[in-house]
Motif scaffolding. Structure first.
Motif, PDB file in Angstrom:
ATOM      1  N   LYS A  43      -7.358  38.270  39.776  1.00  0.00           N
ATOM      2  CA  LYS A  43      -7.190  36.663  39.104  1.00  0.00           C
ATOM      3  C   LYS A  43      -6.878  36.115  40.378  1.00  0.00           C
ATOM      4  O   LYS A  43      -6.097  36.357  41.363  1.00  0.00           O
ATOM      5  CB  LYS A  43      -6.254  36.505  38.275  1.00  0.00           C
ATOM      6  N   VAL A  44      -7.800  35.117  40.883  1.00  0.00           N
ATOM      7  CA  VAL A  44      -7.505  34.152  42.075  1.00  0.00           C
ATOM      8  C   VAL A  44      -6.432  33.027  41.860  1.00  0.00           C
ATOM      9  O   VAL A  44      -6.474  32.597  40.488  1.00  0.00           O
ATOM     10  CB  VAL A  44      -8.738  33.747  42.868  1.00  0.00           C
ATOM     11  N   THR A  45      -6.136  32.253  42.763  1.00  0.00           N
ATOM     12  CA  THR A  45      -5.192  31.273  42.459  1.00  0.00           C
ATOM     13  C   THR A  45      -6.106  30.071  41.901  1.00  0.00           C
ATOM     14  O   THR A  45      -7.454  30.122  42.110  1.00  0.00           O
ATOM     15  CB  THR A  45      -4.450  30.790  43.683  1.00  0.00           C
ATOM     16  N   SER A  46      -5.626  29.232  41.408  1.00  0.00           N
ATOM     17  CA  SER A  46      -6.346  27.987  40.693  1.00  0.00           C
ATOM     18  C   SER A  46      -7.076  27.281  41.929  1.00  0.00           C
ATOM     19  O   SER A  46      -8.300  26.882  41.653  1.00  0.00           O
ATOM     20  CB  SER A  46      -5.355  27.095  40.036  1.00  0.00           C
TER      21      SER A  46
ATOM     22  N   VAL B 123     -15.975  33.081  35.950  1.00  0.00           N
ATOM     23  CA  VAL B 123     -15.510  31.784  36.605  1.00  0.00           C
ATOM     24  C   VAL B 123     -14.465  31.063  36.254  1.00  0.00           C
ATOM     25  O   VAL B 123     -13.412  30.562  36.684  1.00  0.00           O
ATOM     26  CB  VAL B 123     -16.575  31.040  37.065  1.00  0.00           C
ATOM     27  N   ASP B 124     -14.746  30.819  34.709  1.00  0.00           N
ATOM     28  CA  ASP B 124     -14.074  29.945  33.911  1.00  0.00           C
ATOM     29  C   ASP B 124     -12.441  30.461  33.773  1.00  0.00           C
ATOM     30  O   ASP B 124     -11.619  29.778  33.803  1.00  0.00           O
ATOM     31  CB  ASP B 124     -14.527  29.663  32.764  1.00  0.00           C
TER      32      ASP B 124
ATOM     33  N   HIS C  18      -8.719  28.414  44.127  1.00  0.00           N
ATOM     34  CA  HIS C  18      -9.837  29.356  44.621  1.00  0.00           C
ATOM     35  C   HIS C  18     -10.682  29.695  43.689  1.00  0.00           C
ATOM     36  O   HIS C  18     -11.844  30.325  43.787  1.00  0.00           O
ATOM     37  CB  HIS C  18      -9.465  30.641  45.397  1.00  0.00           C
ATOM     38  N   LYS C  19     -10.577  29.242  42.325  1.00  0.00           N
ATOM     39  CA  LYS C  19     -11.189  29.572  41.151  1.00  0.00           C
ATOM     40  C   LYS C  19     -12.635  28.880  41.099  1.00  0.00           C
ATOM     41  O   LYS C  19     -13.527  29.792  40.886  1.00  0.00           O
ATOM     42  CB  LYS C  19     -10.543  28.772  39.833  1.00  0.00           C
TER      43      LYS C  19
ATOM     44  N   PRO D  72     -20.281  31.311  43.310  1.00  0.00           N
ATOM     45  CA  PRO D  72     -21.527  32.134  43.901  1.00  0.00           C
ATOM     46  C   PRO D  72     -21.362  33.797  43.979  1.00  0.00           C
ATOM     47  O   PRO D  72     -22.230  34.531  44.502  1.00  0.00           O
ATOM     48  CB  PRO D  72     -21.728  31.750  45.275  1.00  0.00           C
ATOM     49  N   VAL D  73     -20.092  34.101  43.663  1.00  0.00           N
ATOM     50  CA  VAL D  73     -19.790  35.684  43.733  1.00  0.00           C
ATOM     51  C   VAL D  73     -20.663  36.506  42.616  1.00  0.00           C
ATOM     52  O   VAL D  73     -20.833  36.017  41.421  1.00  0.00           O
ATOM     53  CB  VAL D  73     -18.357  36.042  43.583  1.00  0.00           C
TER      54      VAL D  73
END
Length: 551
Positions: free
Chosen positions: A207-210, A139-140, A212-213, A218-219
Motif C-alpha cells: 500500500k502506498v501513501t495517500s 488504484v482506488d 502517491h495513490k 499508469p502502473v
C-alpha cells in the motif's frame, strides 16, 4: 591555477603512496586466520590483521588475497573495518570479494591521513533489498500485489518495521521497466510505501501513501518493482553508510566495485580537511544477475569538505538516486541570542570560519566570520563578527521554508573535480552540484532518469547549498536524459535572486530526446554558453533555438 594545484597534489599523493609501499611492512590477513572460502566469518581475522598493521606505523600495508571473504554481523562498530587517527596505511585488496551482512558497512575512515584503499569487489548476503513482478493494481485502494522473484529476500513483518522505524519505516520503492533495467520512464520515479503485508507464499500486498495513490494509475501488471529493505527478514539493521571518509586528508579510494549496498550512501565523503580522491571506482549490476538495481542511495555523497574531492574514471550504473551529490549542509537558527549570537542546528562551525547568511525571502546574502563557537549537544552557539538582522528561526521542516540559512563557507567542497566518468541509466541525476570553483569535464552521461548536471541550491526539502559559482562544464558527451541535460539555477522565494553565477558551459555534445531541453538557465548570472553541439535522435545537429531556455 587552483585546479592545477589540486591535480599536482593528487599526483604527489600517488608518488607518496608508492614510495611508502616500497619499504612497507606487509601484513597478510591469511596469517591472522582469514580463510577466504566465502562461508567462514573472516571479520575477526581481518580486524586482528588490521590491528597489527596499524601497530606497524606509517608505511604499513594490510594485504588480502583474491578470494571471497564473508563478514558476519559485527556489533563492535558501524563498519567492519574502521580506521581512526591512522597515518600512512595501505589496504590492498588484490581483487578480493567482500561479502557483507547488511548490519555493517565495510570501510569507515576518520581523522586519518595518507590512507590508500584499493582493489575490492563488494556485495551483500543477504541482499538489503527485494524485487518482484506486479500482479495486480487497485488504484482506488492505493495498493498493488507484488510477487517476489525467487532468490530475493522476504521483507520483515510490517509490525516489526513500524515498531523499529516508525510509520515511515518502509520509505519508498520504484517501478522498473519490464523489458529494460531502469525505472519505467513517464511515471512517478518513486512511490512512498505505507505498508507491506504478506498475502501468502512470496506474494505481498503493498500500500502506498495517500499522496502517491493517484500515481499508481499508469502502473501495469507485469511491471517490476524494486523494494528497498531497511531491516532484514529477521528484523536486523540493514541501513547506514557503506564506505565513509570523515575529518581526514590525503586519502585515496580506487579500483573498488560495488554490486549492492545497504540503505545509506555508497561513499560518504564528509567534513574532510584535505583532498580525498576517488578513482576508477564502479557501482553497477552484479554480472549475470537478474537484479533490477545496483544500489538505491547516492553513489558519492560529498558534504562539507574543505576542498575537493577529485572524482575521476568512475562508473555508475543502475542506481536509484543521484550518482554524485556535491553540496554543503544548511544550518538554521533555533534561537536568536543577539544580532551577533545565534544557537544553530546543523553543520558545525569553528572560530575563523567564513559564514554566508542567506535570506530566502529577500534573496539577499551576507558574508561574515565566526569569532567564537561553542558546541552544546546537537546544537552550537556561534558569535559572528558582524550583526545579522531579520533572522528567522527554523528546523528545516518544509513549513519553515522562510527560515534563514547559514552556510559554513570554509567547508563547501571548493575546487572539486569530476572527470572521465561514465553514467548509465539510473533513477535521478548523474551530478547534482551546489559547490563552487569546480570542473566537470570529459564525462559520458547516457540515458539517466534526471539531468546530466543539476546545478543550483536547494530549499524546502533537503536544504543543501550554498550556490554554484565559477564552475566549468566542458567537453562532456550527454545523451537522452529524461530531464533537461544541464540545468543551472538559483532557488529563493525572491525570484530575482541570482547567486548561482559565473558558470561556463563549453564544447559539450548533447543529444536530446523529443520534447526535452538541452540547457536551462533560470535566475543565474554570467552564464557563458559556448560551442555546444545539440543533436536530435538521428544524430543530426539542430539549431539551439528552442533547445536552450534562459530566464
Amino acid at each position: 591555477m587552483m585546479i592545477a594545484k589540486v591535480i599536482l597534489l593528487s599526483a604527489a599523493l600517488v608518488v607518496g603512496f608508492l614510495s611508502q609501499a616500497a619499504g612497507a611492512t606487509a601484513i597478510h590477513i591469511r596469517d591472522h586466520g582469514a580463510v577466504g572460502d566465502g562461508k567462514t566469518d573472516d571479520g575477526p581475522a581481518v580486524r586482528r590483521a588490521l590491528a597489527t598493521a596499524i601497530q606497524g606505523g606509517p608505511g604499513a600495508k594490510l594485504v588480502f588475497d583474491q578470494r571471497t571473504y564473508r563478514f558476519g554481523p559485527y556489533r563492535g562498530g558501524s563498519s567492519q573495518i574502521e580506521l581512526t587517527d591512522v597515518n600512512g596505511l595501505t589496504i590492498e585488496g588484490n581483487g578480493a570479494n567482500l561479502l557483507l551482512h547488511p548490519q555493517n558497512g565495510i570501510f569507515a575512515i576518520r581523522r586519518c591521513h595518507n590512507i590508500l584503499v584499493r582493489g575490492f569487489v563488494i556485495d551483500f548476503d543477504p541482499l538489503p533489498f527485494s524485487q518482484g513482478k506486479i500482479r495486480a493494481v487497485r488504484v482506488d485502494e492505493g495498493v498493488f500485489e507484488l510477487e517476489l522473484h525467487d532468490g530475493y529476500p522476504l521483507p520483515p513483518l510490517d509490525s516489526i518495521v513500524k515498531k523499529r522505524l516508525g510509520e515511515g519505516g518502509w520509505r519508498w520503492g520504484t517501478v522498473i521497466d519490464p523489458k529494460e533495467r531502469h525505472r519505467r520512464w513517464g511515471i512517478p520515479d518513486h512511490y512512498r510505501i505505507a505498508s507491506v503485508d504478506r498475502i501468502g507464499g512470496r506474494i505481498y500486498r503493498i500500500k502506498v501513501t495517500s499522496s502517491h495513490k493517484e500515481g499508481l494509475e499508469p502502473v501495469l501488471p507485469g511491471d517490476r518493482f524494486f523494494l528497498p529493505l531497511m531491516l532484514t527478514e529477521k528484523g536486523e539493521r540493514a541501513f547506514g553508510e557503506n564506505i565513509a571518509v570523515r575529518e581526514s586528508a590525503d586519502c585515496i579510494l580506487e579500483d573498488i566495485t560495488i554490486y549492492s549496498a545497504r540503505s545509506g550512501m555508497n561513499y560518504s565523503i564528509n567534513r574532510n580537511e584535505g583532498l580525498i580522491t576517488l578513482r576508477n571506482n564502479t557501482i553497477t549490476f552484479r554480472p549475470s544477475s537478474s537484479r533490477l538495481c545496483s544500489t538505491w542511495k547516492d553513489g558519492m555523497h560529498v558534504k562539507d569538505n574543505r576542498v575537493g574531492p577529485l572524482i575521476e574514471g568512475c562508473h555508475f550504473d543502475g542506481m536509484l538516486d543521484d550518482s554524485i551529490n556535491i553540496s554543503a549542509n544548511t544550518a538554521m537558527a533555533i534561537s536568536i541570542i543577539s544580532p551577533k549570537v545565534f544557537r544553530l542546528m546543523g553543520p558545525a562551525f569553528s572560530a575563523g570560519d567564513a559564514v554566508m547568511v542567506f535570506d530566502p525571502q529577500s534573496g539577499k546574502t551576507q558574508i561574515t566570520e565566526v569569532i567564537e563557537a561553542k558546541v552544546e549537544g546537537k546544537t552550537h552557539t556561534v558569535t559572528l563578527a558582524d550583526s545579522v538582522e531579520g533572522v528567522i528561526v527554523g528546523r528545516k521542516q518544509r513549513e519553515h521554508i522562510k527560515s534563514t540559512h547559514f552556510y559554513n563557507m570554509s567547508y563547501i567542497n571548493d575546487r572539486f573535480i569530476v572527470r572521465n566518468c561514465s553514467f548509465n541509466p539510473q533513477r535521478r541525476h548523474a551530478m547534482l552540484v551546489r559547490s563552487p570553483n569546480g570542473i566537470i569535464e570529459n564525462n559520458t552521461i547516457d540515458s539517466v532518469g534526471g539531468a546530466a548536471v543539476w546545478m543550483g541550491n536547494e530549499m524546502g526539502s533537503f536544504y543543501e547549498g550554498p550556490f554554484p559559482q565559477n564552475n566549468i562544464i566542458r567537453n562532456n558527451t550527454i545523451r537522452n536524459t529524461q530531464l533537461t541535460a544541464i540545468h543551472i539555477y538559483t532557488r529563493a522565494l525572491n525570484r530575482h535572486a541570482r547567486h548561482t553565477s559565473k558558470i561556463r558551459v563549453q564544447n559539450n555534445k548533447i543529444t536530446v530526446l523529443p520534447d526535452r531541453m538541452a540547457i536551462s538557465v533560470r535566475n543565474a548570472a554570467e552564464v557563458e554558453l559556448k560551442s555546444n553541439r545539440i543533436l536530435d535522435q538521428t544524430g543530426a545537429e539542430i539549431d539551439s533555438t528552442g533547445m536552450i531556455l534562459t530566464e
